[in-house]
Write a protein that holds these residues in place. Structure first.
Motif, PDB file in Angstrom:
ATOM      1  N   ILE A   4      85.099 144.340  31.564  1.00  0.00           N
ATOM      2  CA  ILE A   4      86.340 144.682  32.244  1.00  0.00           C
ATOM      3  C   ILE A   4      86.019 144.995  33.701  1.00  0.00           C
ATOM      4  N   GLU A   5      86.773 144.376  34.608  1.00  0.00           N
ATOM      5  CA  GLU A   5      86.635 144.655  36.039  1.00  0.00           C
ATOM      6  C   GLU A   5      87.964 145.226  36.516  1.00  0.00           C
ATOM      7  N   TRP A   6      88.012 146.526  36.675  1.00  0.00           N
ATOM      8  CA  TRP A   6      89.232 147.229  37.063  1.00  0.00           C
ATOM      9  C   TRP A   6      89.206 147.362  38.586  1.00  0.00           C
ATOM     10  N   THR A   7      89.513 146.254  39.291  1.00  0.00           N
ATOM     11  CA  THR A   7      89.385 146.216  40.743  1.00  0.00           C
ATOM     12  C   THR A   7      90.636 145.619  41.381  1.00  0.00           C
ATOM     13  N   HIS A  20      93.344 142.398  41.606  1.00  0.00           N
ATOM     14  CA  HIS A  20      93.776 142.221  40.213  1.00  0.00           C
ATOM     15  C   HIS A  20      92.647 142.620  39.287  1.00  0.00           C
ATOM     16  N   ILE A  21      93.029 143.110  38.096  1.00  0.00           N
ATOM     17  CA  ILE A  21      91.980 143.359  37.105  1.00  0.00           C
ATOM     18  C   ILE A  21      91.567 142.018  36.509  1.00  0.00           C
ATOM     19  N   HIS A  22      90.360 141.985  36.009  1.00  0.00           N
ATOM     20  CA  HIS A  22      89.871 140.843  35.236  1.00  0.00           C
ATOM     21  C   HIS A  22      89.209 141.407  33.991  1.00  0.00           C
ATOM     22  N   PRO A  24      95.486 147.146  39.451  1.00  0.00           N
ATOM     23  CA  PRO A  24      95.324 148.402  38.706  1.00  0.00           C
ATOM     24  C   PRO A  24      96.506 149.366  38.836  1.00  0.00           C
ATOM     25  N   ARG A  33      92.629 153.547  32.557  1.00  0.00           N
ATOM     26  CA  ARG A  33      91.410 152.794  32.863  1.00  0.00           C
ATOM     27  C   ARG A  33      90.345 152.865  31.774  1.00  0.00           C
TER      28      ARG A  33
END
Length: 95
Positions: free
Chosen positions: A7-10, A13-15, A37, A47
């Motif tokens: 998970i890339e909470w950036t 946009h998240i990916h 996010p 998160r």
């Protein structure tokens, strides 16, 4: 449908990445793009709690035209049947 691998909470946009097994048991990793996010938080996402590595999920999404294992997520369905919006519906331009 598959298991959350990363998970890339950036921003912007998240990916999140999901390992999906085919009928022969061979796994392929899919990358899903979702809302930013801050939009997810306003919809109730947390998160460190909502989506975790190892979770079994199903994703309703639109596949990218140029990358075979990339898609824009719309809805995530969790193992307990709960559904959460991860991105806009088609044709809305993110509104």
């Amino acid at each position: 449908s598959g298991t959350v691998a990363k998970i890339e909470w950036t921003n912007p946009h998240i990916h999140f990445y999901v390992d999906v097994k085919n009928q022969r048991g061979v796994a392929t990793q899919w990358k899903f793009e979702g809302y930013p996010p801050n939009m997810l938080v306003r919809q109730g996402w947390k998160r460190e709690e909502t989506l975790k590595i190892g979770d079994a999920i199903s994703v309703f999404a639109w596949q990218a035209r140029t990358e075979p294992n990339l898609a824009h997520a719309r809805t995530v369905t969790f193992a307990d049947g709960r559904k959460m919006t991860a991105g806009p519906p088609a044709g809305t331009g993110g509104q």
